[in-house]
Motif scaffolding. Structure first.
Motif, short mmCIF file in Angstrom:
data_model
loop_
_atom_site.label_atom_id
_atom_site.label_comp_id
_atom_site.label_asym_id
_atom_site.label_seq_id
_atom_site.Cartn_x
_atom_site.Cartn_y
_atom_site.Cartn_z
N ASN A 116 26.28 30.60 16.10
CA ASN A 116 27.50 30.05 15.52
C ASN A 116 28.13 31.08 14.58
O ASN A 116 27.49 32.04 14.17
CB ASN A 116 27.17 28.76 14.74
CG ASN A 116 26.58 27.69 15.62
OD1 ASN A 116 27.05 27.45 16.73
ND2 ASN A 116 25.53 27.04 15.14
N ASN A 117 29.38 30.85 14.22
CA ASN A 117 30.10 31.78 13.34
C ASN A 117 29.47 31.92 11.96
O ASN A 117 29.62 32.95 11.31
CB ASN A 117 31.57 31.35 13.20
CG ASN A 117 32.35 31.51 14.50
OD1 ASN A 117 31.98 32.33 15.34
ND2 ASN A 117 33.38 30.71 14.66
N ASP A 118 28.75 30.89 11.52
CA ASP A 118 28.15 30.94 10.18
C ASP A 118 26.76 31.57 10.17
O ASP A 118 26.06 31.56 9.15
CB ASP A 118 28.09 29.54 9.57
CG ASP A 118 27.23 28.57 10.38
OD1 ASP A 118 26.67 28.97 11.43
OD2 ASP A 118 27.12 27.40 9.95
N GLY A 119 26.32 32.11 11.32
CA GLY A 119 25.01 32.76 11.39
C GLY A 119 23.88 31.84 11.79
O GLY A 119 22.75 32.30 11.99
N THR A 120 24.14 30.54 11.91
CA THR A 120 23.13 29.61 12.41
C THR A 120 23.16 29.63 13.94
O THR A 120 24.04 30.26 14.54
CB THR A 120 23.40 28.17 11.91
OG1 THR A 120 24.65 27.72 12.45
CG2 THR A 120 23.45 28.13 10.39
N LEU A 131 19.64 16.35 22.25
CA LEU A 131 19.08 16.43 20.91
C LEU A 131 19.52 17.74 20.26
O LEU A 131 19.04 18.81 20.61
CB LEU A 131 17.55 16.37 20.97
CG LEU A 131 16.83 16.51 19.62
CD1 LEU A 131 17.15 15.33 18.71
CD2 LEU A 131 15.33 16.62 19.83
N PRO A 132 20.45 17.67 19.29
CA PRO A 132 20.91 18.91 18.65
C PRO A 132 19.87 19.44 17.66
O PRO A 132 19.37 18.71 16.81
CB PRO A 132 22.20 18.48 17.93
CG PRO A 132 22.06 17.02 17.73
CD PRO A 132 21.17 16.48 18.81
N LEU A 133 19.56 20.71 17.82
CA LEU A 133 18.66 21.42 16.92
C LEU A 133 19.44 22.61 16.35
O LEU A 133 20.27 23.18 17.04
CB LEU A 133 17.42 21.93 17.66
CG LEU A 133 16.61 20.90 18.44
CD1 LEU A 133 15.52 21.60 19.25
CD2 LEU A 133 16.00 19.87 17.51
N THR A 134 19.14 22.97 15.12
CA THR A 134 19.82 24.10 14.49
C THR A 134 18.79 25.04 13.90
O THR A 134 17.92 24.62 13.12
CB THR A 134 20.77 23.63 13.38
OG1 THR A 134 21.70 22.69 13.92
CG2 THR A 134 21.53 24.80 12.78
N LEU A 135 18.88 26.31 14.28
CA LEU A 135 18.05 27.35 13.68
C LEU A 135 18.85 27.96 12.54
O LEU A 135 19.95 28.48 12.75
CB LEU A 135 17.70 28.43 14.71
CG LEU A 135 16.94 29.65 14.19
CD1 LEU A 135 15.55 29.26 13.69
CD2 LEU A 135 16.85 30.72 15.26
N LYS A 136 18.31 27.85 11.32
CA LYS A 136 19.00 28.43 10.17
C LYS A 136 18.00 28.72 9.06
O LYS A 136 16.86 28.23 9.07
CB LYS A 136 20.12 27.51 9.67
CG LYS A 136 19.67 26.19 9.09
CD LYS A 136 20.86 25.36 8.62
CE LYS A 136 20.43 24.03 8.04
NZ LYS A 136 21.57 23.23 7.55
N LYS A 137 18.46 29.50 8.09
CA LYS A 137 17.62 29.86 6.96
C LYS A 137 17.67 28.79 5.87
O LYS A 137 18.69 28.14 5.67
CB LYS A 137 18.09 31.18 6.35
CG LYS A 137 17.85 32.38 7.23
CD LYS A 137 18.31 33.66 6.53
CE LYS A 137 18.06 34.89 7.38
NZ LYS A 137 18.51 36.13 6.71
#
Length: 196
Positions: A116-120, A131-137
């Motif tokens: 994504n544009n925000d780095g996630t 099932l939405p999953l998000t990889l982020k810090k």
């Protein structure tokens, strides 16, 4: 359910041959469902010594486990083109680690990750992309997989897939998918399940 998702779930469940009876036990005012009358899901082995583990999947009828880890390059930076690795831990075979085969990657246990544009990263299962999953810090700069569990933003730890008595080899009866993680706001462990 669309025929495409049903076919992918069917292929994923083709690796699962038998089922167990359902029971429940109350832990921390939540229900944890059993793999049999004497074996609780939470007695399945928890992967140990797995560097950069994000989450893992377990399912009937055995303890073989699919682990999802960060894919880091030699300098320790995230591989932005392919940020997540997946592999088996075969506990009945002494804990041997094995790569997913082509069918497992493409139709059952593989995942896609779109930056994504925000780095996630938007992460989806190839078998069940609803099932939405998000990889982020997190605030400490460590990557986790986030999803909603019981309508609460949570760090995902484990997915368990329960198979029922009905269905066929190509169209198994998926009783539920259980998500286990940690509620971001409270820090408490949280468990929920749904029927796909």
């Amino acid at each position: 359910m669309s025929s495409n998702i049903q076919i992918r779930l069917s292929i994923m469940m083709a690796f699962i041959a038998s089922t167990y009876s359902l029971c429940a036990a109350s832990i921390d005012n939540r229900h944890v469902f059993c793999a049999s009358d004497s074996t609780k899901i939470d007695t399945f082995p928890i992967p140990k010594g797995v560097d950069n583990l994000l989450f893992y999947i377990q399912r009937d009828p055995n303890t073989n486990t699919i682990c999802y880890t960060l894919n880091l390059n030699k300098s320790g930076e995230l591989n932005t083109a392919n940020p997540i690795n997946a592999f088996w831990i075969r506990y009945p075979e002494g804990g041997a680690r094995k790569d997913l085969n082509f069918i497992q990657r493409k139709f059952a246990y593989g995942i896609t990750a779109k930056k994504n544009n925000d780095g996630t990263y938007d992460v989806r299962s190839v078998a069940y992309n609803k099932l939405p999953l998000t990889l982020k810090k997190d605030s400490n700069g460590r990557y986790h997989i986030y999803t909603d569990i019981s309508n609460k933003e949570s760090v995902l730890e484990r997915i368990f897939i329960r198979i029922g008595d009905g269905g066929t080899f190509w169209a198994p009866d998926v009783k539920y998918i259980e998500l286990k993680g940690v509620d971001v706001k409270s820090g408490r462990r949280i468990i929920d399940r749904f029927k796909p």
